[in-house]
Design a protein around this motif. Structure first.
Motif, PDB file in Angstrom:
ATOM      1  N   CYS A  10       0.548  -0.736   0.227  1.00  0.00           N
ATOM      2  CA  CYS A  10       0.401   0.060  -0.181  1.00  0.00           C
ATOM      3  C   CYS A  10       0.393   1.215  -0.288  1.00  0.00           C
ATOM      4  N   ARG A  33      -3.240  10.040  -4.982  1.00  0.00           N
ATOM      5  CA  ARG A  33      -3.393   8.574  -4.815  1.00  0.00           C
ATOM      6  C   ARG A  33      -2.628   7.231  -4.142  1.00  0.00           C
ATOM      7  N   THR A  34      -3.621   7.025  -3.688  1.00  0.00           N
ATOM      8  CA  THR A  34      -3.634   5.536  -3.186  1.00  0.00           C
ATOM      9  C   THR A  34      -3.643   4.150  -3.622  1.00  0.00           C
ATOM     10  N   PHE A  35      -2.873   3.837  -3.692  1.00  0.00           N
ATOM     11  CA  PHE A  35      -2.627   2.064  -4.035  1.00  0.00           C
ATOM     12  C   PHE A  35      -2.729   1.365  -3.381  1.00  0.00           C
ATOM     13  N   ILE A  36      -3.180  -0.633  -3.570  1.00  0.00           N
ATOM     14  CA  ILE A  36      -3.720  -1.476  -2.712  1.00  0.00           C
ATOM     15  C   ILE A  36      -3.036  -2.006  -3.721  1.00  0.00           C
ATOM     16  N   VAL A  48      -5.376  -3.650  -6.707  1.00  0.00           N
ATOM     17  CA  VAL A  48      -6.667  -3.569  -6.726  1.00  0.00           C
ATOM     18  C   VAL A  48      -7.467  -2.902  -6.258  1.00  0.00           C
ATOM     19  N   ASN A  49      -6.603  -2.047  -5.381  1.00  0.00           N
ATOM     20  CA  ASN A  49      -7.442  -0.589  -5.447  1.00  0.00           C
ATOM     21  C   ASN A  49      -6.569   0.837  -5.499  1.00  0.00           C
ATOM     22  N   ASP A  50      -7.595   1.429  -5.591  1.00  0.00           N
ATOM     23  CA  ASP A  50      -7.119   3.131  -6.405  1.00  0.00           C
ATOM     24  C   ASP A  50      -7.984   4.379  -6.207  1.00  0.00           C
ATOM     25  N   HIS A  51      -7.130   4.761  -5.641  1.00  0.00           N
ATOM     26  CA  HIS A  51      -8.202   6.492  -4.886  1.00  0.00           C
ATOM     27  C   HIS A  51      -7.768   7.589  -5.331  1.00  0.00           C
TER      28      HIS A  51
END
Length: 137
Positions: A10, A33-36, A48-51
């Protein structure tokens, strides 16, 4: 990077940009921008997740983001870079923590595709030599 486990990574990327569209020209925005990311098949990574969070930038953020001094060139290929590529290398250097030269090499190796260079950096960062990174006081 704020979390790293064997099967998950993350991290967040933050910055400031100026809108250049005619209707919003001169507007400065800040983003995070935050990534998992998890391992995918064949050694690939899977997002799997991108905000993405965008807001108006504060004056101090704008000043810091756009008053970055241009480093003195230390080898000839720097002067041959277009203004756009020079900015890309400077931004990549800031985000990766690598020197200008190593950041330029990473971008060149990835045909100046910023996203692909970032993905390569994330995959290979444990194999990059220490001298590629800026020394910290």
């Amino acid at each position: 990077m704020w979390l790293q486990k064997e099967m998950m990574l993350c991290f967040s990327v933050s910055g400031v940009f100026e809108e250049i569209e005619a209707t919003s020209q001169g507007c400065f925005r800040a983003f995070t921008r935050t990534f998992i990311i998890t391992p995918g098949s064949s050694g690939c990574l899977c997002i799997v997740n991108d905000h993405l969070f965008v807001r108006d930038a504060r004056p101090d953020e704008i000043r810091v983001a756009f008053s970055m001094p241009v480093a003195t060139p230390c080898f000839s290929s720097r002067s041959s870079l277009s203004e756009e590529r020079l900015r890309m290398v400077q931004a990549f250097s800031i985000q990766s923590g690598m020197t200008f030269e190593w950041s330029q090499k990473c971008l060149e190796d990835n045909e100046w595709n910023y996203s692909r260079a970032g993905e390569s950096f994330m995959v290979l960062q444990d194999k990059i030599p220490r001298e590629a990174f800026k020394s910290t006081p």
